[in-house]
Design an enzyme around this catalytic site. Sequence first.
Site, PDB file in Angstrom:
ATOM      1  N   CYS A 132       0.826  -1.434  -0.354  1.00 57.00           N
ATOM      2  CA  CYS A 132       0.114  -0.004  -0.189  1.00 57.00           C
ATOM      3  C   CYS A 132       0.664   1.257   0.383  1.00 57.00           C
ATOM      4  O   CYS A 132       1.131   1.552   1.191  1.00 57.00           O
ATOM      5  CB  CYS A 132      -0.887   0.038   1.153  1.00 57.00           C
ATOM      6  SG  CYS A 132      -1.628   1.848   1.170  1.00 57.00           S
ATOM      7  N   CYS A 135       0.035   4.027   2.302  1.00 61.71           N
ATOM      8  CA  CYS A 135      -0.196   3.699   3.451  1.00 61.71           C
ATOM      9  C   CYS A 135       1.108   3.994   3.545  1.00 61.71           C
ATOM     10  O   CYS A 135       1.584   4.897   4.683  1.00 61.71           O
ATOM     11  CB  CYS A 135      -0.078   2.393   4.030  1.00 61.71           C
ATOM     12  SG  CYS A 135      -2.024   1.625   3.461  1.00 61.71           S
ATOM     13  N   ASP A 136       2.021   3.807   3.279  1.00 61.43           N
ATOM     14  CA  ASP A 136       3.790   3.292   3.069  1.00 61.43           C
ATOM     15  C   ASP A 136       4.784   4.227   2.832  1.00 61.43           C
ATOM     16  O   ASP A 136       5.844   4.750   3.393  1.00 61.43           O
ATOM     17  CB  ASP A 136       4.124   1.877   3.471  1.00 61.43           C
ATOM     18  CG  ASP A 136       3.453   1.307   4.243  1.00 61.43           C
ATOM     19  OD1 ASP A 136       2.927   1.997   5.394  1.00 61.43           O
ATOM     20  OD2 ASP A 136       3.005  -0.013   4.100  1.00 61.43           O
TER      21      ASP A 136
HETATM   22  P1  FAD Z   1      -9.855  -6.431   6.808  1.00 59.67           P
HETATM   23  O1  FAD Z   1      -8.752  -5.697   7.920  1.00 59.67           O
HETATM   24  O2  FAD Z   1      -9.549  -7.131   6.570  1.00 59.67           O
HETATM   25  O3  FAD Z   1     -10.284  -7.658   7.908  1.00 59.67           O
HETATM   26  C1  FAD Z   1     -11.105  -8.008   7.943  1.00 59.67           C
HETATM   27  C2  FAD Z   1     -11.470  -9.601   8.960  1.00 59.67           C
HETATM   28  O4  FAD Z   1     -12.861 -10.118   8.525  1.00 59.67           O
HETATM   29  C3  FAD Z   1     -10.494 -10.204   9.834  1.00 59.67           C
HETATM   30  O5  FAD Z   1     -10.588  -9.900  11.180  1.00 59.67           O
HETATM   31  C4  FAD Z   1     -11.067 -11.772   9.697  1.00 59.67           C
HETATM   32  O6  FAD Z   1     -10.235 -11.884  10.427  1.00 59.67           O
HETATM   33  C5  FAD Z   1     -12.231 -11.489   8.844  1.00 59.67           C
HETATM   34  N1  FAD Z   1     -12.767 -12.621   8.092  1.00 59.67           N
HETATM   35  C6  FAD Z   1     -12.695 -12.838   7.293  1.00 59.67           C
HETATM   36  N2  FAD Z   1     -13.081 -13.998   6.546  1.00 59.67           N
HETATM   37  C7  FAD Z   1     -13.708 -14.794   7.668  1.00 59.67           C
HETATM   38  C8  FAD Z   1     -14.044 -15.493   7.496  1.00 59.67           C
HETATM   39  N3  FAD Z   1     -14.717 -16.453   6.999  1.00 59.67           N
HETATM   40  N4  FAD Z   1     -15.409 -15.378   9.004  1.00 59.67           N
HETATM   41  C9  FAD Z   1     -15.362 -14.495   9.540  1.00 59.67           C
HETATM   42  N5  FAD Z   1     -14.139 -13.487  10.149  1.00 59.67           N
HETATM   43  C10 FAD Z   1     -13.392 -13.959   8.442  1.00 59.67           C
HETATM   44  N6  FAD Z   1      -4.687   1.313   5.952  1.00 59.67           N
HETATM   45  C11 FAD Z   1      -4.347   2.583   5.844  1.00 59.67           C
HETATM   46  O7  FAD Z   1      -5.687   3.385   6.193  1.00 59.67           O
HETATM   47  N7  FAD Z   1      -3.127   2.995   7.035  1.00 59.67           N
HETATM   48  C12 FAD Z   1      -1.697   2.587   6.633  1.00 59.67           C
HETATM   49  O8  FAD Z   1      -1.398   2.968   7.301  1.00 59.67           O
HETATM   50  C13 FAD Z   1      -2.685   1.155   6.249  1.00 59.67           C
HETATM   51  N8  FAD Z   1      -1.628   0.327   6.073  1.00 59.67           N
HETATM   52  C14 FAD Z   1      -2.028  -1.394   6.121  1.00 59.67           C
HETATM   53  C15 FAD Z   1      -0.519  -1.974   5.880  1.00 59.67           C
HETATM   54  C16 FAD Z   1      -0.889  -3.074   6.095  1.00 59.67           C
HETATM   55  C17 FAD Z   1       0.586  -4.270   5.951  1.00 59.67           C
HETATM   56  C18 FAD Z   1      -1.696  -3.935   5.024  1.00 59.67           C
HETATM   57  C19 FAD Z   1      -1.597  -5.193   4.511  1.00 59.67           C
HETATM   58  C20 FAD Z   1      -2.942  -2.937   5.398  1.00 59.67           C
HETATM   59  C21 FAD Z   1      -2.768  -1.339   5.020  1.00 59.67           C
HETATM   60  N9  FAD Z   1      -3.743  -0.448   5.234  1.00 59.67           N
HETATM   61  C22 FAD Z   1      -3.916   0.484   5.778  1.00 59.67           C
HETATM   62  C23 FAD Z   1      -5.056  -1.053   4.655  1.00 59.67           C
HETATM   63  C24 FAD Z   1      -6.136  -1.722   5.456  1.00 59.67           C
HETATM   64  O9  FAD Z   1      -5.223  -2.308   7.040  1.00 59.67           O
HETATM   65  C25 FAD Z   1      -7.331  -1.906   5.093  1.00 59.67           C
HETATM   66  O10 FAD Z   1      -7.887  -1.004   4.020  1.00 59.67           O
HETATM   67  C26 FAD Z   1      -8.552  -2.124   5.737  1.00 59.67           C
HETATM   68  O11 FAD Z   1      -7.664  -3.247   7.401  1.00 59.67           O
HETATM   69  C27 FAD Z   1      -9.474  -2.974   5.879  1.00 59.67           C
HETATM   70  O12 FAD Z   1     -10.838  -2.924   7.126  1.00 59.67           O
HETATM   71  P2  FAD Z   1     -11.504  -3.917   6.694  1.00 59.67           P
HETATM   72  O13 FAD Z   1     -12.305  -3.871   7.674  1.00 59.67           O
HETATM   73  O14 FAD Z   1     -12.185  -3.950   5.394  1.00 59.67           O
HETATM   74  O15 FAD Z   1     -10.641  -6.116   6.197  1.00 59.67           O
END
Ligand code: FAD
Length: 305
Positions: A132, A135-136
């Site tokens: 990302c 992000c970084d």
């Molecule tokens: P996610 O955070 O992906 O969470 C998905 C959830 O769904 C998880 O808890 C998982 O366990 C659950 N899940 C999946 N399948 C199932 C299932 N079958 N049953 C039950 N639960 C399930 N964004 C920023 O704004 N700033 C940053 O600095 C930043 N840094 C990042 C660094 C990294 C290394 C990464 C990978 C991403 C970064 N991001 C950052 C992006 C950010 O993390 C994501 O946009 C955000 O986490 C998305 O949130 P979400 O809740 O949609 O999904």
Amino acid sequence: MRNLVIIGSGPAGLTAAIYAARANLSPLLIEGWQSGGQLTTTTEVENYPGFSKGIMGPELMKEMRGQAARFGTEFLTGDVSAVDLSKWPFRLTIDGEQTVEAAALILATGASAIQLGLPDEQRLTGHGVSTCATCDGYFFRGQDLVVVGGGDSALEEATFLTKFARTVTVVHRRDKLRASKIMQDRAMNNEKISFAWNSIVEEILGKDVVTGVRLRNIVTETTTELACAGVFVAIGHRPNTDLVKGQVAMDEKGYVITSRGTATSVAGLFAAGDVQDTKYRQAITAAGSGCMAAIDAERFLESAL
Ligand code: FAD
């Protein structure tokens, strides 16, 4: 039957839980295999509002979870292994055993960045390897960087990174790009960007932080080392939507299609966060859509129950 079940414990799911719990919906949140979501795999988060000095990703998620718990969210550790949306109330199976019925459901299962699958990639994630640029990128001021990929998002990341980096080398396995003409023109005309054609990253180098990559030219079979401080892998994302495949409208890449806020093609099913976001994929946008999903679910329940 539960009023509201939320699948996923990233910023989208936990924010939905905070809002739903404070609206007295007594939500059940099923955490999944990655409790806290993607941010638990990173180090410092500097762009989440409210933390002027930045915050570590796992700490931010712990705070969100605590906030959701404080208002009465019930947590269940486990994976949802099946969802039946064909009948209302919806039926969920957790870890192949327990079943739960839900009047409304928020899908917040996120998306996973596709990785290269190299041995040191995981170890160096957050220490130079990133998926990302938004992000970084800021951490790499004045440094030499590598972007892997040849599509629109790779060139978008590369172009964005030139705001900070000294140089950006785009490593692409073919001799031409898949990206749109406009993105190509923009990248080609950017003097900080150069291309390593017909090349793949064979190894990411560095003990504690990234110091370079070993590239292999797949036409000549020669290898070269390229010094860099960061490797941005931009070969696409995979939304975690297998659970609902064939039961709800999705785009060609498997993202759930939302309209009118977070509504999906199934009444009572709402989608929030990266699972429905092909564009922004940020913690704050995921959290924002989690809030929207809770409010949308609350309104649905008011009319349905
Ligand atoms: P996610 O955070 O992906 O969470 C998905 C959830 O769904 C998880 O808890 C998982 O366990 C659950 N899940 C999946 N399948 C199932 C299932 N079958 N049953 C039950 N639960 C399930 N964004 C920023 O704004 N700033 C940053 O600095 C930043 N840094 C990042 C660094 C990294 C290394 C990464 C990978 C991403 C970064 N991001 C950052 C992006 C950010 O993390 C994501 O946009 C955000 O986490 C998305 O949130 P979400 O809740 O949609 O999904």
